[in-house]
Design a protein around this motif. Structure first.
Motif, PDB file in Angstrom:
ATOM      1  N   TYR A 132       5.459  11.956  10.033  1.00  0.00           N
ATOM      2  CA  TYR A 132       4.048  11.568  10.104  1.00  0.00           C
ATOM      3  C   TYR A 132       3.721  10.637   8.936  1.00  0.00           C
ATOM      4  CZ  TYR A 132       3.975  15.444  13.375  1.00  0.00           C
ATOM      5  OH  TYR A 132       4.239  16.284  14.443  1.00  0.00           O
ATOM      6  N   ASP A 133       3.092   9.510   9.263  1.00  0.00           N
ATOM      7  CA  ASP A 133       2.759   8.475   8.281  1.00  0.00           C
ATOM      8  C   ASP A 133       1.292   8.594   7.903  1.00  0.00           C
ATOM      9  OD1 ASP A 133       2.309   6.185   6.838  1.00  0.00           O
ATOM     10  OD2 ASP A 133       2.583   4.805   8.510  1.00  0.00           O
ATOM     11  N   VAL A 134       1.042   8.828   6.606  1.00  0.00           N
ATOM     12  CA  VAL A 134      -0.329   8.962   6.107  1.00  0.00           C
ATOM     13  C   VAL A 134      -0.598   7.835   5.112  1.00  0.00           C
ATOM     14  CG1 VAL A 134      -2.021  10.471   5.020  1.00  0.00           C
ATOM     15  CG2 VAL A 134      -0.121  11.466   6.313  1.00  0.00           C
ATOM     16  N   SER A 135      -1.573   6.999   5.399  1.00  0.00           N
ATOM     17  CA  SER A 135      -1.949   5.922   4.489  1.00  0.00           C
ATOM     18  C   SER A 135      -2.821   6.480   3.364  1.00  0.00           C
ATOM     19  CB  SER A 135      -2.716   4.837   5.245  1.00  0.00           C
ATOM     20  OG  SER A 135      -3.284   3.916   4.337  1.00  0.00           O
ATOM     21  N   VAL A 136      -2.405   6.274   2.117  1.00  0.00           N
ATOM     22  CA  VAL A 136      -3.165   6.766   0.961  1.00  0.00           C
ATOM     23  C   VAL A 136      -4.519   6.060   0.883  1.00  0.00           C
ATOM     24  CG1 VAL A 136      -3.185   6.987  -1.554  1.00  0.00           C
ATOM     25  CG2 VAL A 136      -1.070   7.376  -0.282  1.00  0.00           C
ATOM     26  N   VAL A 137      -4.547   4.789   1.279  1.00  0.00           N
ATOM     27  CA  VAL A 137      -5.805   4.036   1.248  1.00  0.00           C
ATOM     28  C   VAL A 137      -6.846   4.708   2.141  1.00  0.00           C
ATOM     29  CG1 VAL A 137      -6.899   1.836   1.831  1.00  0.00           C
ATOM     30  CG2 VAL A 137      -4.660   1.865   0.707  1.00  0.00           C
ATOM     31  N   ASP A 138      -6.407   5.175   3.309  1.00  0.00           N
ATOM     32  CA  ASP A 138      -7.343   5.782   4.262  1.00  0.00           C
ATOM     33  C   ASP A 138      -7.606   7.253   3.977  1.00  0.00           C
ATOM     34  OD1 ASP A 138      -7.503   3.361   5.646  1.00  0.00           O
ATOM     35  OD2 ASP A 138      -5.754   3.841   6.872  1.00  0.00           O
ATOM     36  N   TYR A 139      -6.590   7.956   3.457  1.00  0.00           N
ATOM     37  CA  TYR A 139      -6.701   9.406   3.262  1.00  0.00           C
ATOM     38  C   TYR A 139      -6.190   9.765   1.870  1.00  0.00           C
ATOM     39  CZ  TYR A 139      -7.098   8.844   8.276  1.00  0.00           C
ATOM     40  OH  TYR A 139      -7.484   8.417   9.513  1.00  0.00           O
ATOM     41  N   ILE A 140      -7.013   9.533   0.865  1.00  0.00           N
ATOM     42  CA  ILE A 140      -6.632   9.725  -0.522  1.00  0.00           C
ATOM     43  C   ILE A 140      -6.287  11.177  -0.841  1.00  0.00           C
ATOM     44  CG2 ILE A 140      -9.020  10.035  -1.275  1.00  0.00           C
ATOM     45  CD1 ILE A 140      -6.180   8.288  -3.213  1.00  0.00           C
ATOM     46  N   ASP A 141      -6.860  12.118  -0.078  1.00  0.00           N
ATOM     47  CA  ASP A 141      -6.615  13.545  -0.353  1.00  0.00           C
ATOM     48  C   ASP A 141      -5.157  13.939  -0.142  1.00  0.00           C
ATOM     49  OD1 ASP A 141      -9.194  13.973  -1.081  1.00  0.00           O
ATOM     50  OD2 ASP A 141      -9.817  14.939   0.793  1.00  0.00           O
ATOM     51  N   ILE A 142      -4.379  13.110   0.499  1.00  0.00           N
ATOM     52  CA  ILE A 142      -2.982  13.462   0.759  1.00  0.00           C
ATOM     53  C   ILE A 142      -2.198  13.646  -0.535  1.00  0.00           C
ATOM     54  CG2 ILE A 142      -2.146  11.078   0.905  1.00  0.00           C
ATOM     55  CD1 ILE A 142      -1.025  14.107   3.027  1.00  0.00           C
ATOM     56  N   ILE A 143      -2.657  13.012  -1.621  1.00  0.00           N
ATOM     57  CA  ILE A 143      -1.934  13.134  -2.891  1.00  0.00           C
ATOM     58  C   ILE A 143      -2.026  14.550  -3.461  1.00  0.00           C
ATOM     59  CG2 ILE A 143      -2.278  10.697  -3.412  1.00  0.00           C
ATOM     60  CD1 ILE A 143      -4.400  11.515  -5.443  1.00  0.00           C
ATOM     61  N   LYS A 144      -2.923  15.382  -2.912  1.00  0.00           N
ATOM     62  CA  LYS A 144      -3.070  16.759  -3.398  1.00  0.00           C
ATOM     63  C   LYS A 144      -2.028  17.695  -2.785  1.00  0.00           C
ATOM     64  CE  LYS A 144      -8.122  16.210  -3.794  1.00  0.00           C
ATOM     65  NZ  LYS A 144      -9.428  16.717  -3.307  1.00  0.00           N
ATOM     66  N   ASN A 191       0.836  -1.205   0.000  1.00  0.00           N
ATOM     67  CA  ASN A 191       0.000   0.000   0.000  1.00  0.00           C
ATOM     68  C   ASN A 191       0.869   1.252   0.000  1.00  0.00           C
ATOM     69  OD1 ASN A 191      -2.557  -1.356   0.170  1.00  0.00           O
ATOM     70  ND2 ASN A 191      -2.118  -1.776   2.323  1.00  0.00           N
ATOM     71  N   SER A 192       0.372   2.296  -0.643  1.00  0.00           N
ATOM     72  CA  SER A 192       1.123   3.554  -0.708  1.00  0.00           C
ATOM     73  C   SER A 192       0.945   4.360   0.580  1.00  0.00           C
ATOM     74  CB  SER A 192       0.643   4.400  -1.893  1.00  0.00           C
ATOM     75  OG  SER A 192       1.018   3.797  -3.108  1.00  0.00           O
ATOM     76  N   HIS A 193       2.052   4.912   1.055  1.00  0.00           N
ATOM     77  CA  HIS A 193       2.043   5.786   2.226  1.00  0.00           C
ATOM     78  C   HIS A 193       2.831   7.046   1.885  1.00  0.00           C
ATOM     79  CE1 HIS A 193       0.692   2.995   5.605  1.00  0.00           C
ATOM     80  NE2 HIS A 193       0.692   2.220   4.525  1.00  0.00           N
ATOM     81  N   TYR A 194       2.404   8.153   2.482  1.00  0.00           N
ATOM     82  CA  TYR A 194       3.167   9.389   2.376  1.00  0.00           C
ATOM     83  C   TYR A 194       3.768   9.689   3.756  1.00  0.00           C
ATOM     84  CZ  TYR A 194       1.730  10.757  -2.325  1.00  0.00           C
ATOM     85  OH  TYR A 194       1.568  10.825  -3.680  1.00  0.00           O
ATOM     86  N   TYR A 195       5.071   9.975   3.751  1.00  0.00           N
ATOM     87  CA  TYR A 195       5.746  10.359   4.987  1.00  0.00           C
ATOM     88  C   TYR A 195       6.025  11.857   4.917  1.00  0.00           C
ATOM     89  CZ  TYR A 195       6.204   5.454   6.125  1.00  0.00           C
ATOM     90  OH  TYR A 195       5.922   4.141   6.434  1.00  0.00           O
ATOM     91  N   ILE A 196       5.533  12.592   5.932  1.00  0.00           N
ATOM     92  CA  ILE A 196       5.526  14.054   5.884  1.00  0.00           C
ATOM     93  C   ILE A 196       6.277  14.635   7.074  1.00  0.00           C
ATOM     94  CG2 ILE A 196       4.009  16.091   6.048  1.00  0.00           C
ATOM     95  CD1 ILE A 196       1.894  14.513   4.565  1.00  0.00           C
TER      96      ILE A 196
END
Length: 552
Positions: free
Chosen positions: A515-527, A501-506
């Motif tokens: 901070y670890d954001v799961s793309v599956v759970d929070y798709i808006d992070i890609i914006k 699964n894709s994650h964004y680390y911010i």
């Protein structure tokens, strides 16, 4: 006539020495009375000399053709050309018998049967405190791969190296090391075969593979100058032969491929030390470091080995030493018959990175058929330091079966557990692999109450579920679940695939945390991009914070 005899003796000696030299060059036995291989070499050499000298000095049997019908091989008597030749042959036979007797006698007198108390004292075991010794570990330091999974990933990386895949293969070394304060596995490449060695040995092996055990990311590390000394090299560049000719008396244990802090490849070559009799009580006395590129050799006492070296004692040797300690407290016969107070390690072990060193973990159980542990040990692979923790609970095999039961519909198999401190509780952590050997999920299981099992596709998600289960079962207070908020301007943002699964680390300007954001759970992070303002909720816990909500 006399000169003929002398010539015969000289020829026999020369042929024997040539054969013995050829055997030595191939088998590479250490010239050391503590090495079983040395005694085998002496016995083989004596037998070769006996065969050559005997054949040259035995008279041919005088058999007439007319006697052929009455011929019986038992009637043939060995006769020598001279009394002196017969005496020398007998001397070689006696010498061979004496060497064999010394070898067998030395093996018996060096065994635990005779020296139980000495074997039991080969290591010192201290009692550790779980809460203080094993701190909660951040996600970026939990190794989620075992050697088998690392091997699969390494083979896939090799397949992408189009310029090398036809000439080289991946070695199966995959030693776990601490590199820049994170767990990695590293392995060199090896020549595909002898022909490929002849065509490529001038430049050497120009890469090794490095695998991050926390992210599962693997890379081929290209070298400006190739590895010239390896297990797949031949003649004097073969690492074993290179070591033997430099240190003819050293008895080497398993060689390990490691890299120093700058990424330079080395062979770490532990030297066995025999503490009991001729062949018993093996520990490690010295370590030879061989620069895999230049072949430069340096020998160290164990206490002086550079801190970047991680594997001096092999896992099998450490387990063997603890089993001597645990089973021989009341002598050898008690360990076989009565087995009073006998403890042993469980089947299997794993490694964990603690304070920049690799420690072996394995459970301790009583000698019997029960499926419970009375505690566990951590053993430092560099120093042999051993700590025992008295924590009763399920053994590893039961824990693995329990974790697999949670995902039985998927058919995943659990790796051998790691021991972690999660919310102050001793916890088994396992990766769950599919049929192809790739990690798909993770499991956490309470050691003392192994029916408390959590699974998830990410480590952070698994921890969150596990802590909630602990709270539901009244095991601990979930302080780490307290939600907090943060806001600021994004200074760094990186995408990573974890467990498929894709994650964004911010990172944001108002905090040094990740901070670890799961793309599956929070798709808006890609914006979001660097420079954007962001606000979110997260779970307070380890160094990497799990985002549980993005606010506008």
């Amino acid at each position: 006539m006399k000169s003929k005899k002398v010539f015969g003796i000289v020829v026999a000696i020369i042929i024997g020495l040539i054969c013995a030299g050829g055997y030595y060059y191939v088998a590479l036995p250490p010239i050391n009375i503590h090495a079983p291989g040395f005694w085998s070499f002496v016995i083989v050499a004596l037998l070769l000399i006996l065969a050559v000298y005997g054949l040259m000095n035995i008279k041919k049997p005088d058999i007439r053709i007319s006697d052929a019908q009455n011929f019986d091989a038992r009637d043939i008597k060995i006769k020598f050309k001279s009394k002196k030749a017969e005496a020398i042959t007998k001397l070689i036979v006696y010498a061979t018998v004496i060497v064999v007797i010394i070898f067998i006698g030395g093996s018996i007198l060096s065994s635990p049967l005779v020296n139980a108390s000495k074997y039991q004292q080969l290591i010192t075991v201290s009692t550790g405190d779980f809460a203080s010794d094993i701190k909660p570990v951040s996600y970026d330091k939990i190794p989620v791969l075992d050697k088998d999974s690392a091997s699969i990933i390494g083979s896939r990386v090799m397949g992408t190296m189009v310029d090398m895949v036809s000439q080289y293969e991946v070695d199966d070394n995959y030693v776990q090391i601490d590199y820049n304060d994170k767990p990695f596995r590293v392995t060199p490449l090896k020549y595909g075969n002898l022909i490929k060695w002849f065509t490529n040995n001038g430049k050497g092996i120009t890469a090794y593979i490095k695998i991050d055990m926390t992210t599962q990311n693997a890379e081929s590390v290209k070298l400006t100058e190739g590895i010239k000394y390896s297990t797949s090299d031949h003649f004097n560049r073969n690492i074993y032969r290179h070591l033997r000719f430099a240190y003819p008396t050293y008895i080497f244990d398993t060689l390990n491929f490691e890299i120093d802090d700058s990424g330079t490849p080395y062979w770490v070559c532990p030297v066995k030390k025999y503490n009991i009799g001729l062949f018993g009580g093996v520990t490690i006395g010295q370590v030879v470091l061989c620069n895999a590129i230049t072949g430069e050799l340096t020998s160290y006492e164990v206490k002086d080995v550079p801190t970047w070296v991680d594997k001096v004692y092999s896992g099998d040797l450490l387990v063997e030493l603890y089993n001597y300690y645990g089973t021989l407290k009341h002598g050898y016969f008690n360990s076989v018959l009565g087995q009073k107070d006998c403890l042993k390690t469980t089947e299997g072990y794993n490694y964990i990175d603690i304070d920049g060193a690799i420690w072996l973990y394995t459970g301790i159980t009583s000698v019997g058929e029960d499926q419970a542990n009375v505690g566990f040990v951590l053993m430092n692979q560099r120093t042999m330091e051993t700590r025992y923790y008295e924590i009763a609970g399920a053994d590893e095999q039961s824990a693995m079966a329990s974790a697999e039961g949670q995902v039985q519909q998927l058919g995943y198999k659990a790796t051998f557990p790691l021991l972690l401190n999660i919310a102050g509780e001793p916890t088994y952590f396992m990766a769950l692999k599919d049929a192809s050997g790739l990690v798909k999920q993770y499991a956490m299981l309470n050691i003392e109450q192994y029916q408390t099992v959590a699974t998830a596709e990410t480590v952070s998600g698994c921890e969150k579920t596990y802590i909630a289960l602990l709270a539901d079962n009244g095991i601990t207070i979930p302080k780490v679940l307290e939600d907090k908020t943060a806001s600021g301007t994004i200074t760094k943002i990186a995408q990573m695939v974890v467990g498929g699964n894709s994650h964004y680390y911010i990172m944001i300007d108002s905090s040094q945390d990740i901070y670890d954001v799961s793309v599956v759970d929070y798709i808006d992070i890609i914006k979001y991009n660097v420079g954007d303002k962001i606000s979110f909720k997260f779970n307070e816990g380890t160094n990497v914070k799990t985002v549980i909500g993005i606010t506008k």
